[in-house]
Design an enzyme around this catalytic site. Structure first.
Site, PDB file in Angstrom:
ATOM      1  CE  LYS A 134      -3.935   1.873   2.711  1.00  0.00           C
ATOM      2  NZ  LYS A 134      -4.764   1.612   3.913  1.00  0.00           N
ATOM      3  CB  SER A 215      -8.147   3.434   3.025  1.00  0.00           C
ATOM      4  OG  SER A 215      -7.243   2.868   3.972  1.00  0.00           O
ATOM      5  CB  SER A 239      -8.341   0.475   6.016  1.00  0.00           C
ATOM      6  OG  SER A 239      -8.973   1.726   6.024  1.00  0.00           O
TER       7      SER A 239
END
Length: 531
Positions: A134, A215, A239
């Site tokens: 990420k 996210s 997330s």
């Protein structure tokens, strides 16, 4: 962050608004320009390797290792194959747009791992295996670490995040960075999940117009789409969990303190943690093995968690047999609610058939407006406390404070030009240590107490819930682990999941239970890339 973005949430959950950025939004699939290249050129694949690459896009780590050791497949060929697939499906075709930047050194690293393997220097099960990170996880290379924000594009980080160094030591190949909901979902509540000014909009590979959730959107979508066997996400509250079940993959949020957060752009030091997002439970366990380690620079790392734990040791098809598993009493067999969520009802039956003793319990819940308000205030103060650390730890950035970030976004909003109401709200919620400690102590202790009471009162080994329930937003506040496993799709084609959770440090147990369910249910679906 962006927790509990599932279907059928109550109005009280919607009231989290800025804090959790829940529910669906209209989609805007335009991709904004990045100041760094999003593609790198692959090289021709050795013709002698072509027949070995069949099915590699969905191969597990164990399957890759079999090909490496028994059939002579090379990591260079695998990286080339995945780069071609990414170019065809992520950047073109359905344009999933899950990857914000590829590592220009990936092929060089793959060649080094192949050379080591030829000399008998295999570092472990992740040797030569590609992994995507990420874009809020630092890498000390030519790639950016921007949290999806154009305001953090500049000089690359000087140091690897602790977990990245662990992955490199294990022989993994960092293939690139994945897109995310900008600032982990903390820019504006009107922004759809998986959009960032730097990376544009990530899509759900199963159904391109479906919610990909956030996210850690890019990590989950990339794993589902077959762009890498291993990806890493981060979670404040939901997330990892939400994009995992919405994209039909496995997501593990570890106990707070099990994995280091050093070198990660965090929202809350009291909640944030990295975690594996993979296609199988075993791969999640292998990835957790590699990332675990005691980092003295992370104040919440706990030395009492032994580094020698093998999280694959309890992976057994029989792991559910004889285990007492709590589940929401509203879904008891005699309840009308069972027919209202047939997917969850089927998942419960799989657990029963696998030998688990299912115990109906009162589901943990804080569905009150006071809880939502307190949690929102806590998160806003969290970000005010953490933001100075982001800016001070990096050199050569266009902005150095939240105030400068607001000004930057006004002139460089991205495409489309979304707002930044959440960021401006942070500026109006100054950090007050006494208020913060009071709020955190209350929310944290109550969340732990609810789960602990259920475990003790009913002599449970663990608990399970529907993936789109409210519980996955309570577990992170408690600092406890939770793992999301695909459970197929509902009648409308929306992907669903099962969520196992338990006491702190129970990752090995939960992975075993999730593995047992995964083997019995066989519910993971291959993406259709359909509109």
């Amino acid at each position: 962050m962006q927790a509990i973005k599932g279907q059928g949430l109550s109005a009280l959950k919607v009231s989290l608004v800025l804090a959790l950025s829940v529910l669906s939004h209209p989609y805007a699939f335009a991709t904004s320009a990045s100041s760094t290249p999003n593609t790198i050129n692959s090289e021709p694949i050795d013709p002698a390797q072509l027949h070995l690459l069949e099915g590699v896009e969905y191969a597990s780590v164990s399957q890759l290792n079999d090909k490496y050791t028994l059939q002579g497949l090379t990591s260079v060929s695998v990286v080339n194959y995945l780069l071609n697939r990414i170019e065809r499906l992520d950047k073109n075709g359905p344009a999933i747009n899950s990857i914000i930047e590829l590592n220009p050194d990936a092929l060089t690293i793959a060649a080094q791992r192949d050379q080591e393997r030829s000399l008998g220097q295999v570092r472990g099960p992740l040797h030569g295996v590609p992994v995507l990170l990420k874009d809020n996880i630092q890498t000390a290379d030519s790639m950016q670490t921007s949290a999806g924000s154009l305001a953090l594009v500049g000089q690359p980080a000087a140091d690897d995040a602790f977990i990245v160094q662990r992955l490199r030591d294990a022989g993994a190949i960092v293939l690139g960075k994945t897109n995310l909901s900008e600032w982990a979902g903390f820019r504006d509540p009107a922004i759809p999940s998986g959009w960032s000014a730097r990376g544009g909009q990530t899509k759900n590979p199963h159904q391109l117009t479906a919610d990909p959730c956030g996210s850690s959107t890019g990590s989950a979508a990339a794993a589902a789409a077959g762009f890498a066997p291993l990806t890493v996400g981060t979670e404040t509250n939901g997330s990892i969990h939400c994009p995992s079940f919405m994209n039909g993959v496995v997501g593990l949020k570890p106990s707070l303190g099990l994995l280091s957060r050093s070198g990660i752009i965090t929202v809350s030091k009291n909640q944030d943690t990295p975690g594996p997002i993979t296609r199988t439970v075993r791969d999640a366990a292998l990835l957790l093995n590699a990332m675990t380690g005691n980092d003295p620079t992370d104040s919440l790392q706990h030395a009492r968690v032994p580094e020698s734990v093998d999280y694959t040791a309890r992976l057994s098809a029989d792991a559910l047999r004889g285990k007492r598993i709590g589940f929401p009493a509203s879904y008891d067999q005699v309840s009308a609610d069972e027919s209202q969520d047939p997917n969850f009802a089927r998942a419960l039956q799989v657990l029963r058939d696998a030998g688990a003793e299912l115990v109906p319990v009162a589901e943990p819940s804080y569905e009150t407006s006071a809880y939502m308000e307190h949690y929102q205030a806590l998160l806003f103060m969290d970000l005010n406390r953490e933001a100075p650390n982001w800016f001070s730890s990096r050199q050569g950035m266009p902005v150095h404070s939240l105030e400068e970030l607001v000004t930057f976004n006004q002139s460089t909003p991205g495409n489309p030009a979304y707002g930044q109401d959440t960021i401006t709200a942070f500026l109006n919620t100054p950090y007050n240590e006494d208020d913060y400690n009071t709020l955190w102590s209350d929310l944290h202790s109550r969340s732990q107490a609810q789960i602990d009471q259920l475990l003790t009162e009913h002599s449970l080994d663990a608990l399970v819930d529907s993936a789109d329930g409210f519980v996955p937003s309570i577990v992170p506040v408690a600092g406890y682990p939770g793992i999301t496993v695909p459970s197929g799709a509902d009648a409308q084609g929306t992907l669903k999941g099962l969520y196992f959770y338990g006491p702190r440090w129970s990752e090995a147990l939960l992975l075993g239970l999730a593995y047992s369910y995964e083997q019995a249910a066989q519910a993971r679906l291959t993406p259709a890339f359909s509109s």
